[in-house]
Design a protein around this motif. Sequence first.
Motif, PDB file in Angstrom:
ATOM      1  N   TRP A  19       0.848  -1.190   0.000  1.00 60.51           N
ATOM      2  CA  TRP A  19       0.000   0.000   0.000  1.00 60.51           C
ATOM      3  C   TRP A  19       0.881   1.237   0.000  1.00 60.51           C
ATOM      4  O   TRP A  19       1.924   1.258   0.659  1.00 60.51           O
ATOM      5  CB  TRP A  19      -0.904   0.004   1.240  1.00 60.51           C
ATOM      6  N   ASN A  20       0.479   2.285  -0.718  1.00 62.98           N
ATOM      7  CA  ASN A  20       1.281   3.514  -0.706  1.00 62.98           C
ATOM      8  C   ASN A  20       1.043   4.268   0.602  1.00 62.98           C
ATOM      9  O   ASN A  20       0.300   3.806   1.477  1.00 62.98           O
ATOM     10  CB  ASN A  20       1.022   4.366  -1.961  1.00 62.98           C
ATOM     11  N   ALA A  21       1.660   5.422   0.748  1.00 63.27           N
ATOM     12  CA  ALA A  21       1.572   6.193   1.995  1.00 63.27           C
ATOM     13  C   ALA A  21       0.140   6.606   2.325  1.00 63.27           C
ATOM     14  O   ALA A  21      -0.174   6.853   3.496  1.00 63.27           O
ATOM     15  CB  ALA A  21       2.469   7.426   1.907  1.00 63.27           C
ATOM     16  N   ASP A  22      -0.726   6.664   1.312  1.00 67.24           N
ATOM     17  CA  ASP A  22      -2.137   7.021   1.525  1.00 67.24           C
ATOM     18  C   ASP A  22      -3.012   5.799   1.743  1.00 67.24           C
ATOM     19  O   ASP A  22      -4.240   5.922   1.800  1.00 67.24           O
ATOM     20  CB  ASP A  22      -2.656   7.819   0.322  1.00 67.24           C
ATOM     21  N   GLY A  23      -2.413   4.624   1.824  1.00 68.48           N
ATOM     22  CA  GLY A  23      -3.181   3.400   2.031  1.00 68.48           C
ATOM     23  C   GLY A  23      -3.888   2.925   0.771  1.00 68.48           C
ATOM     24  O   GLY A  23      -4.910   2.253   0.838  1.00 68.48           O
ATOM     25  N   LEU A  24      -3.309   3.246  -0.392  1.00 66.69           N
ATOM     26  CA  LEU A  24      -3.919   2.895  -1.674  1.00 66.69           C
ATOM     27  C   LEU A  24      -2.989   2.007  -2.484  1.00 66.69           C
ATOM     28  O   LEU A  24      -1.775   1.992  -2.275  1.00 66.69           O
ATOM     29  CB  LEU A  24      -4.223   4.163  -2.474  1.00 66.69           C
ATOM     30  N   VAL A  25      -3.580   1.298  -3.431  1.00 64.86           N
ATOM     31  CA  VAL A  25      -2.825   0.521  -4.398  1.00 64.86           C
ATOM     32  C   VAL A  25      -3.418   0.807  -5.776  1.00 64.86           C
ATOM     33  O   VAL A  25      -4.632   0.977  -5.913  1.00 64.86           O
ATOM     34  CB  VAL A  25      -2.855  -0.999  -4.066  1.00 64.86           C
ATOM     35  N   ALA A  26      -2.560   0.921  -6.776  1.00 65.41           N
ATOM     36  CA  ALA A  26      -3.018   1.139  -8.151  1.00 65.41           C
ATOM     37  C   ALA A  26      -3.721  -0.119  -8.636  1.00 65.41           C
ATOM     38  O   ALA A  26      -3.272  -1.236  -8.364  1.00 65.41           O
ATOM     39  CB  ALA A  26      -1.836   1.468  -9.061  1.00 65.41           C
ATOM     40  N   ALA A  27      -4.823   0.079  -9.364  1.00 65.23           N
ATOM     41  CA  ALA A  27      -5.585  -1.047  -9.906  1.00 65.23           C
ATOM     42  C   ALA A  27      -5.776  -0.847 -11.404  1.00 65.23           C
ATOM     43  O   ALA A  27      -6.343   0.160 -11.834  1.00 65.23           O
ATOM     44  CB  ALA A  27      -6.941  -1.147  -9.212  1.00 65.23           C
ATOM     45  N   ILE A  28      -5.287  -1.788 -12.176  1.00 60.89           N
ATOM     46  CA  ILE A  28      -5.495  -1.788 -13.615  1.00 60.89           C
ATOM     47  C   ILE A  28      -6.651  -2.730 -13.890  1.00 60.89           C
ATOM     48  O   ILE A  28      -6.711  -3.831 -13.333  1.00 60.89           O
ATOM     49  CB  ILE A  28      -4.226  -2.252 -14.360  1.00 60.89           C
ATOM     50  N   VAL A  29      -7.569  -2.289 -14.743  1.00 63.09           N
ATOM     51  CA  VAL A  29      -8.733  -3.104 -15.074  1.00 63.09           C
ATOM     52  C   VAL A  29      -8.626  -3.510 -16.537  1.00 63.09           C
ATOM     53  O   VAL A  29      -8.446  -2.670 -17.417  1.00 63.09           O
ATOM     54  CB  VAL A  29     -10.042  -2.338 -14.815  1.00 63.09           C
ATOM     55  N   GLN A  30      -8.738  -4.806 -16.781  1.00 63.50           N
ATOM     56  CA  GLN A  30      -8.558  -5.377 -18.104  1.00 63.50           C
ATOM     57  C   GLN A  30      -9.753  -6.250 -18.459  1.00 63.50           C
ATOM     58  O   GLN A  30     -10.289  -6.951 -17.595  1.00 63.50           O
ATOM     59  CB  GLN A  30      -7.278  -6.230 -18.096  1.00 63.50           C
ATOM     60  N   ASP A  31     -10.183  -6.201 -19.723  1.00 60.95           N
ATOM     61  CA  ASP A  31     -11.252  -7.076 -20.193  1.00 60.95           C
ATOM     62  C   ASP A  31     -10.738  -8.516 -20.133  1.00 60.95           C
ATOM     63  O   ASP A  31      -9.678  -8.825 -20.681  1.00 60.95           O
ATOM     64  CB  ASP A  31     -11.651  -6.697 -21.621  1.00 60.95           C
ATOM     65  N   ALA A  32     -11.472  -9.371 -19.449  1.00 55.73           N
ATOM     66  CA  ALA A  32     -11.030 -10.750 -19.247  1.00 55.73           C
ATOM     67  C   ALA A  32     -10.940 -11.531 -20.554  1.00 55.73           C
ATOM     68  O   ALA A  32     -10.122 -12.439 -20.673  1.00 55.73           O
ATOM     69  CB  ALA A  32     -11.969 -11.465 -18.281  1.00 55.73           C
ATOM     70  N   GLU A  33     -11.756 -11.192 -21.523  1.00 55.35           N
ATOM     71  CA  GLU A  33     -11.764 -11.932 -22.783  1.00 55.35           C
ATOM     72  C   GLU A  33     -10.808 -11.338 -23.817  1.00 55.35           C
ATOM     73  O   GLU A  33      -9.963 -12.037 -24.365  1.00 55.35           O
ATOM     74  CB  GLU A  33     -13.176 -11.963 -23.359  1.00 55.35           C
ATOM     75  N   THR A  34     -10.913 -10.030 -24.064  1.00 56.56           N
ATOM     76  CA  THR A  34     -10.123  -9.404 -25.125  1.00 56.56           C
ATOM     77  C   THR A  34      -8.746  -8.957 -24.661  1.00 56.56           C
ATOM     78  O   THR A  34      -7.881  -8.668 -25.477  1.00 56.56           O
ATOM     79  CB  THR A  34     -10.837  -8.175 -25.701  1.00 56.56           C
ATOM     80  N   ARG A  35      -8.564  -8.835 -23.360  1.00 56.82           N
ATOM     81  CA  ARG A  35      -7.334  -8.354 -22.725  1.00 56.82           C
ATOM     82  C   ARG A  35      -7.095  -6.860 -22.926  1.00 56.82           C
ATOM     83  O   ARG A  35      -6.032  -6.343 -22.608  1.00 56.82           O
ATOM     84  CB  ARG A  35      -6.122  -9.162 -23.159  1.00 56.82           C
ATOM     85  N   GLU A  36      -8.100  -6.156 -23.437  1.00 58.78           N
ATOM     86  CA  GLU A  36      -7.995  -4.702 -23.596  1.00 58.78           C
ATOM     87  C   GLU A  36      -7.919  -4.055 -22.214  1.00 58.78           C
ATOM     88  O   GLU A  36      -8.669  -4.420 -21.304  1.00 58.78           O
ATOM     89  CB  GLU A  36      -9.230  -4.185 -24.340  1.00 58.78           C
ATOM     90  N   VAL A  37      -6.993  -3.114 -22.049  1.00 55.91           N
ATOM     91  CA  VAL A  37      -6.910  -2.367 -20.798  1.00 55.91           C
ATOM     92  C   VAL A  37      -8.041  -1.343 -20.812  1.00 55.91           C
ATOM     93  O   VAL A  37      -8.147  -0.531 -21.729  1.00 55.91           O
ATOM     94  CB  VAL A  37      -5.546  -1.687 -20.629  1.00 55.91           C
ATOM     95  N   LEU A  38      -8.893  -1.397 -19.802  1.00 57.76           N
ATOM     96  CA  LEU A  38     -10.075  -0.542 -19.762  1.00 57.76           C
ATOM     97  C   LEU A  38      -9.870   0.723 -18.954  1.00 57.76           C
ATOM     98  O   LEU A  38     -10.366   1.781 -19.312  1.00 57.76           O
ATOM     99  CB  LEU A  38     -11.267  -1.325 -19.208  1.00 57.76           C
ATOM    100  N   MET A  39      -9.167   0.623 -17.835  1.00 56.06           N
ATOM    101  CA  MET A  39      -9.000   1.791 -16.980  1.00 56.06           C
ATOM    102  C   MET A  39      -7.946   1.525 -15.915  1.00 56.06           C
ATOM    103  O   MET A  39      -7.521   0.395 -15.724  1.00 56.06           O
ATOM    104  CB  MET A  39     -10.317   2.197 -16.310  1.00 56.06           C
ATOM    105  N   MET A  40      -7.579   2.589 -15.233  1.00 56.35           N
ATOM    106  CA  MET A  40      -6.725   2.512 -14.050  1.00 56.35           C
ATOM    107  C   MET A  40      -7.423   3.322 -12.977  1.00 56.35           C
ATOM    108  O   MET A  40      -7.992   4.380 -13.260  1.00 56.35           O
ATOM    109  CB  MET A  40      -5.347   3.110 -14.346  1.00 56.35           C
TER     110      MET A  40
END
Length: 144
Positions: A19-40
Motif C-alpha cells: 500500500w502507498n503512503a495514503d493506504g492505496l494501491v493502483a488497480a489496472i482493469v482489463q477485459d477478461a476476454e479481449t485483454r484490452e486495458v479498460l482503466m486505471m
Amino acid sequence: MPPAASDSSRPAFLREIAWNADGLVAAIVQDAETREVLMMAWMDEAALLKTLETGLGHFYSRSRRRQWLKGESSGHVQHVESIHVDCDADVVLLKVRQVGGACHEGYRSCFFRRLAEDGGLEAEGRPVFDADAVYRGGDAPPAG
C-alpha cells in the motif's frame, strides 16, 4: 495504513500488498476476454474487500475521498473474474466482464486517445454510450 479489521481476520494477501503512503494501491482493469486495458483507478483496503465480497469493481476516489462502485451512476458495472497482484505487490490487476463502457467520456476504454505523429492526442474509435445523457451534465463518476 490502519487495517480495516484485526490483522488476524484480514485475508492473508492484504498483508502482502505494498500500500502507498495514503493506504492505496493502483488497480489496472482489463477485459477478461479481449485483454484490452479498460482503466486505471485506486483501491483502498475497503474497496478491495468490497470487490471480493460483491464480485463487482469497487474503487477509491482520491478527489472525493470515498469508495465508489464502478457503474454506480451509469450502470456500466464490472463483473470481476479474477484479481492478480504484480511481482512487487504494488499494483493489482482486475480481469473483468465490462458492461457498457468503462470510460466516463463514453468510450469502452479510458485509453481511447493515442499520441499522434504531430505530438497531439487523437481519439481512436467511437463512444459506446452518450456520456452527457448518462451523467446528466455533471454527475460524472468520481475522479481517481
